[in-house]
Design an enzyme around this catalytic site. Sequence first.
Site, PDB file in Angstrom:
ATOM      1  N   GLU A 168      40.365  41.882  44.242  1.00 43.05           N
ATOM      2  CA  GLU A 168      41.248  42.677  43.384  1.00 43.05           C
ATOM      3  C   GLU A 168      40.691  42.787  41.963  1.00 43.05           C
ATOM      4  O   GLU A 168      40.901  43.797  41.284  1.00 43.05           O
ATOM      5  CB  GLU A 168      42.653  42.052  43.339  1.00 43.05           C
ATOM      6  N   ASN A 222      35.293  40.482  47.198  1.00 37.22           N
ATOM      7  CA  ASN A 222      35.123  39.199  46.507  1.00 37.22           C
ATOM      8  C   ASN A 222      33.643  38.855  46.372  1.00 37.22           C
ATOM      9  O   ASN A 222      32.818  39.188  47.229  1.00 37.22           O
ATOM     10  CB  ASN A 222      35.918  38.066  47.176  1.00 37.22           C
ATOM     11  N   VAL A 223      33.332  38.205  45.265  1.00 38.72           N
ATOM     12  CA  VAL A 223      31.961  37.807  44.941  1.00 38.72           C
ATOM     13  C   VAL A 223      32.008  36.346  44.525  1.00 38.72           C
ATOM     14  O   VAL A 223      32.578  36.014  43.471  1.00 38.72           O
ATOM     15  CB  VAL A 223      31.375  38.671  43.804  1.00 38.72           C
TER      16      VAL A 223
HETATM   17  N1  THU Z   1      40.142  35.870  47.345  1.00 38.77           N
HETATM   18  C1  THU Z   1      40.246  37.190  46.959  1.00 38.77           C
HETATM   19  O1  THU Z   1      39.255  37.918  46.940  1.00 38.77           O
HETATM   20  N2  THU Z   1      41.472  37.651  46.609  1.00 38.77           N
HETATM   21  C2  THU Z   1      42.607  36.915  46.607  1.00 38.77           C
HETATM   22  O2  THU Z   1      43.648  37.394  46.151  1.00 38.77           O
HETATM   23  C3  THU Z   1      42.599  35.570  47.182  1.00 38.77           C
HETATM   24  C4  THU Z   1      41.253  34.948  47.369  1.00 38.77           C
HETATM   25  C5  THU Z   1      38.814  35.346  47.705  1.00 38.77           C
HETATM   26  C6  THU Z   1      38.251  34.402  46.701  1.00 38.77           C
HETATM   27  C7  THU Z   1      37.288  33.588  47.544  1.00 38.77           C
HETATM   28  O3  THU Z   1      36.024  34.227  47.544  1.00 38.77           O
HETATM   29  C8  THU Z   1      37.862  33.643  48.953  1.00 38.77           C
HETATM   30  O4  THU Z   1      38.887  34.634  48.914  1.00 38.77           O
HETATM   31  C9  THU Z   1      38.461  32.323  49.411  1.00 38.77           C
HETATM   32  O5  THU Z   1      39.366  31.849  48.485  1.00 38.77           O
END
Ligand code: THU
Length: 136
Positions: free
Chosen positions: A60, A47-48
């Site tokens: 994802e 995640n970014v």
């Molecule tokens: N996040 C993801 O990377 N994938 C998901 O399916 C759910 C949420 C991340 C987004 C954000 O950076 C952090 O989790 C908190 O919501």
Amino acid sequence: MSGPEVDWDSLRAQAVEVMRRAHAPYSGFRVGAAGLVDDGRVVVGCNVENGAYGVTLCAECGMVSQLHASGGGRLVAVCVVDGDGAPCPPCGRCRQLLWEAGGPGCLVEAFPGQGPQPMTWVLPGAFDLDPGETPA
Ligand code: THU
């Protein structure tokens, strides 16, 4: 048609490795995703986050971007982990992304206390423009 053998321990380890590269200064919640492609490749994403919170990229999303950027194909198995390396359920948008990138039979390990589950379990009643032939 049978795809590549799934080494879940290796896939999970690659999800944990990429999770450590997450850019999550706002939530502090790191996520890593690793996916096995039908040709044997493994694609990953983390995640970014962004100060404009709404444009945050989920792990994802990065993984599916790498899928296409590195030659396309279909995901056959996916692991999603949180900052502790524990299974992390994909958000609603990412379930839709995984559906189109992997299809109904793609297996997803992302649910605490559950083994890998097929996309039909992850996203029942999915929206699908063309159930037989999703674009590469
Ligand atoms: N996040 C993801 O990377 N994938 C998901 O399916 C759910 C949420 C991340 C987004 C954000 O950076 C952090 O989790 C908190 O919501």
